[in-house]
Design an enzyme around this catalytic site. Structure first.
Site, short mmCIF file in Angstrom:
data_model
loop_
_atom_site.label_atom_id
_atom_site.label_comp_id
_atom_site.label_asym_id
_atom_site.label_seq_id
_atom_site.Cartn_x
_atom_site.Cartn_y
_atom_site.Cartn_z
N HIS A 1 -7.11 -9.03 7.53
CA HIS A 1 -5.90 -8.35 8.03
C HIS A 1 -6.19 -7.01 8.71
O HIS A 1 -5.28 -6.35 9.18
CB HIS A 1 -4.88 -8.14 6.90
C1 UD1 Z 1 -1.03 -1.93 5.43
C2 UD1 Z 1 -2.01 -0.75 5.28
C3 UD1 Z 1 -3.40 -1.29 4.99
C4 UD1 Z 1 -3.39 -2.23 3.81
C5 UD1 Z 1 -2.38 -3.34 4.08
C6 UD1 Z 1 -2.29 -4.30 2.91
C7 UD1 Z 1 -1.54 1.28 6.59
C8 UD1 Z 1 -1.95 2.06 7.76
N1 UD1 Z 1 -2.08 0.03 6.50
O1 UD1 Z 1 -1.45 -2.67 6.58
O2 UD1 Z 1 -4.26 -0.20 4.70
O3 UD1 Z 1 -4.68 -2.77 3.63
O4 UD1 Z 1 -1.09 -2.74 4.28
O5 UD1 Z 1 -1.43 -5.35 3.18
O6 UD1 Z 1 -0.77 1.75 5.80
N2 UD1 Z 1 5.09 -7.07 7.72
C9 UD1 Z 1 5.82 -8.09 7.20
N3 UD1 Z 1 6.34 -7.95 5.94
C10 UD1 Z 1 6.15 -6.83 5.20
C11 UD1 Z 1 5.40 -5.79 5.75
C12 UD1 Z 1 4.87 -5.93 7.02
O7 UD1 Z 1 6.02 -9.12 7.83
O8 UD1 Z 1 6.65 -6.77 4.06
C13 UD1 Z 1 4.53 -7.22 9.08
C14 UD1 Z 1 5.26 -6.38 10.10
O9 UD1 Z 1 5.38 -7.08 11.26
C15 UD1 Z 1 4.32 -5.21 10.32
C16 UD1 Z 1 2.96 -5.82 10.05
O10 UD1 Z 1 3.17 -6.81 9.05
O11 UD1 Z 1 4.44 -4.67 11.59
C17 UD1 Z 1 1.96 -4.81 9.53
O12 UD1 Z 1 2.50 -4.08 8.42
P1 UD1 Z 1 2.03 -2.56 8.13
O13 UD1 Z 1 2.58 -2.09 6.85
O14 UD1 Z 1 2.30 -1.73 9.34
O15 UD1 Z 1 0.47 -2.66 8.06
P2 UD1 Z 1 -0.48 -3.69 7.28
O16 UD1 Z 1 -1.27 -4.41 8.29
O17 UD1 Z 1 0.30 -4.49 6.27
#
Ligand code: UD1
Length: 373
Positions: free
Chosen positions: A213
């Site tokens: 991821h």
């Molecule tokens: C975040 C953390 C990362 C961690 C990871 C674990 C930061 C900068 N990154 O990355 O360090 O390893 O979490 O999972 O804080 N989304 C969903 N459902 C959710 C949340 C997110 O579908 O409940 C999707 C959204 O489209 C979002 C994308 O996932 O834009 C990324 O989510 P985000 O929290 O921005 O970063 P992660 O890649 O999850």
């Protein structure tokens, strides 16, 4: 007059939850502490958040800021804006943050700007790769925290080099491994092995677990296609279970990358199913930080698909190998493992299931609050 120590604990993203669970439990055992839980809402899906609360018995958050997804700036700013009035209203004696996600730095920054002491659990880890958003979050949070709780010796050196005072730094072990110790016996009852056809009676087949991821691995279509090409070659030899993170799923959906039949893509799974799978896996391929630690604690071989790690103890003492993202190198490393050349690691000092107790004991001993006499 008696006075309770009010601690606001922050969670936001999935990896925060196995870290906060033992801390909340330990704080609740002490009547002189009033633990408050704030969820920023950075992660909001059932499979990335709610299931962890249920399975690990984490109390429901007192407040959910519901910030949701967004750009780094938007998400960080929204947390800052929404948490400030909560901190002003509740007047905690301490704010405690864990890990390295955007919620960690945002909540920490809001706290120190209000003059509230800040504790950072999992401080001092450094990949020395500032293109990783987590590295920026780590460096900044450590620069402003009053308590720096570290999991390994290298972290102490990093913090000292960055000018943090020795008296703020405490080697306490690893709270995520506290959770692993507590929940491993329950995880062994999971039915995920049967559900995925990896288990026959009491016997498990050989299989690998894959997680991907990191933006550097999944945000570029070319890179992700290249990595999945390597996974196809591996899946032809041994089944590979791949719980797909939403960030990765979005890229797969957009690009329609195809994959080998033995590469078993499944939606994100809960803590207990995942722990069960990892504990029984022949090997794990990952770009996660926490999974490098969990495999070391379990003695399961781990191949880290990154060029750097902020958790070097998993290499020097544990079962982790940093192999990068070159497909030929990944395939060769897996073949080597399947041929029986596995690295035997040992458990790092203080990764013993008691880190949360040490943290709470230090806070109770040192926080400048008049407690009940
Ligand atoms: C975040 C953390 C990362 C961690 C990871 C674990 C930061 C900068 N990154 O990355 O360090 O390893 O979490 O999972 O804080 N989304 C969903 N459902 C959710 C949340 C997110 O579908 O409940 C999707 C959204 O489209 C979002 C994308 O996932 O834009 C990324 O989510 P985000 O929290 O921005 O970063 P992660 O890649 O999850």
């Amino acid at each position: 007059m008696s006075r309770c120590l009010k601690i606001i604990n922050i969670v936001g993203a999935r990896p925060n939850l196995p870290k906060i669970a033992p801390l909340m439990r330990e704080m609740q055992r002490h009547p002189e502490i009033e633990p408050v839980l704030v969820h920023t809402g950075q992660h909001y899906d059932e499979t990335l958040s709610d299931i962890f609360f249920r399975q690990m018995g984490i109390p429901a958050p007192h407040v959910n800021l519901e910030v949701g997804s967004g750009s780094h700036a938007a998400q960080t700013a929204e947390i800052l804006k929404r948490i400030e009035p909560i901190l002003i209203e509740r007047q905690p004696d301490l704010v405690l943050v864990v890990g390295d996600v955007n919620s960690t730095i945002a909540a920490g920054l809001a706290a120190v700007k209000l003059g509230i002491p800040l504790a950072h659990v999992e401080a001092g880890l450094r990949s020395f790769d500032r293109t990783m958003p987590e590295e920026i979050n780590r460096v900044l949070t450590d620069a402003i925290a009053d308590y720096l709780f570290v999991t390994e010796e290298d972290a102490i050196e990093h913090l000292l080099k960055e000018g943090r005072p020795r008296k703020c730094i405490h080697l306490v072990g690893n709270v995520m491994i506290d959770s692993l110790h507590q929940f491993l016996p329950i995880a062994q009852k999971s039915r995920i092995g049967e559900d995925l056809g990896l288990k026959n009676g009491a016997d498990w087949e050989r299989f690998a677990v894959l997680t991907l991821h990191r933006p550097s691995n999944v945000d570029s279509t070319e890179k992700l296609a290249e990595l999945l090409g390597a996974m196809d070659a591996i899946a032809a030899q041994v089944p590979v279970v791949f719980p797909v993170h939403p960030r990765t799923q979005q890229r797969l959906t957009q690009t329609g990358i195809t994959h080998h039949r033995q590469l078993c893509l499944i939606p994100p799974i809960g803590y207990l199913d995942f722990l069960c799978l990892v504990s029984k896996a022949t090997l794990v391929l990952t770009d996660s930080g926490g999974i490098q630690e969990e495999t070391t604690a379990l003695g399961v071989p781990c191949l880290t698909l990154r060029e750097s790690t902020e958790r070097p103890i998993t290499i020097s003492e544990g079962t982790n190998l940093l192999i990068g993202t070159d497909p030929a190198r990944i395939i060769a490393a897996v073949q080597d493992l399947l041929a029986g050349n596995r690295k035997i690691g040992r458990i790092p000092p203080l990764w013993d299931g008691h880190a949360a107790e040490r943290i709470v004991e230090i806070l109770l001993r040192t926080l400048p609050v008049e407690l009940a006499s």
